[in-house]
Design a protein around this motif. Sequence first.
Motif: not given
Length: 294
Positions: A27-30, A63-68, A70-75, A101-105
């Motif tokens: 999904r991230d690469l697509a 509107g993609l969340a910070s955590k998403s 980060q995951r997209r960039l990681s891919a 940076r995503a807020p720590r939850r």
Amino acid sequence: MSACEDFLAYLQVERRMSAHTLDAYRRDLAALSGWSEAGSGDPLEALQADQLRQFIAAEHRRGLASKSLQRRLSACRSFYTWLLRQGRIEVDPTAGLRAPRAPRRLPQVLDADEAVRLVELPTDAPLGRRDRALLELFYSSGLRLSELCTLRWRDLDFIGGSVSVVGKGQRQRLVPVGSHACKALLDWRAEGAATAEAPVFPGRGGAFISQRAVQIRIKQLAQRQGLFKHVHPHMLRHSFASHILESSGDLRGVQELLGHADIATTQIYTHLDFQHLAKVYDATHPRARRRKTP
């Protein structure tokens, strides 16, 4: 095959990544490929650092969340690192890129009393012994949901009090099983003639129980036991880790028990432990509480 398909095949065959992780990478690469096609039209191998920076910024504006993000960039990093090793590109365009940076939850946990109240449910209801065994094992050993759902009876050693599981990245580990969990499992096994290869928690047709079925059942059981939090399988894993760390202070040991490849993943539980200590401090130290200003 395209470079993207080659990379996904590498992740599946050589890295043995789970279907869930592969779908996330796909999904991230697509998303990156679609963004490029709508803009410059360059293939993924030709994208430069400034283009990838624009892609992350566009996703952020969308509107993609910070955590998403980060995951997209990681891919993307994993993909371009692989391209570089394969000699398909000369420079990694993701080097130096940063996502917001995503807020720590902090994960939500049950306290010890709540955990005991949950696992000590009556066993006289239909499937009561199965439910008791399932909850006891979750809290006793801190298993992932996927690990628990795919257990066979041969994976359990009742004499040694342990269970062998295969976690992420096909890493195998041995985890202790407490005496209460062992008894609950033996009581559950006594209800039917279970072979060594049979699932510990069978679903329909005798196959492995589905993860969704376990999630729904735990929510129902928590409400039945008077716990009106959003109780889910991972909360039991978090509670296991938090309670072990609180008692032992052995972060490395908790890492091994949970099967975390990186201790940084486990370190979030030290924040949970400090949160508990801070509450105790505020409640008991005579000079800890902030006085209200008149």
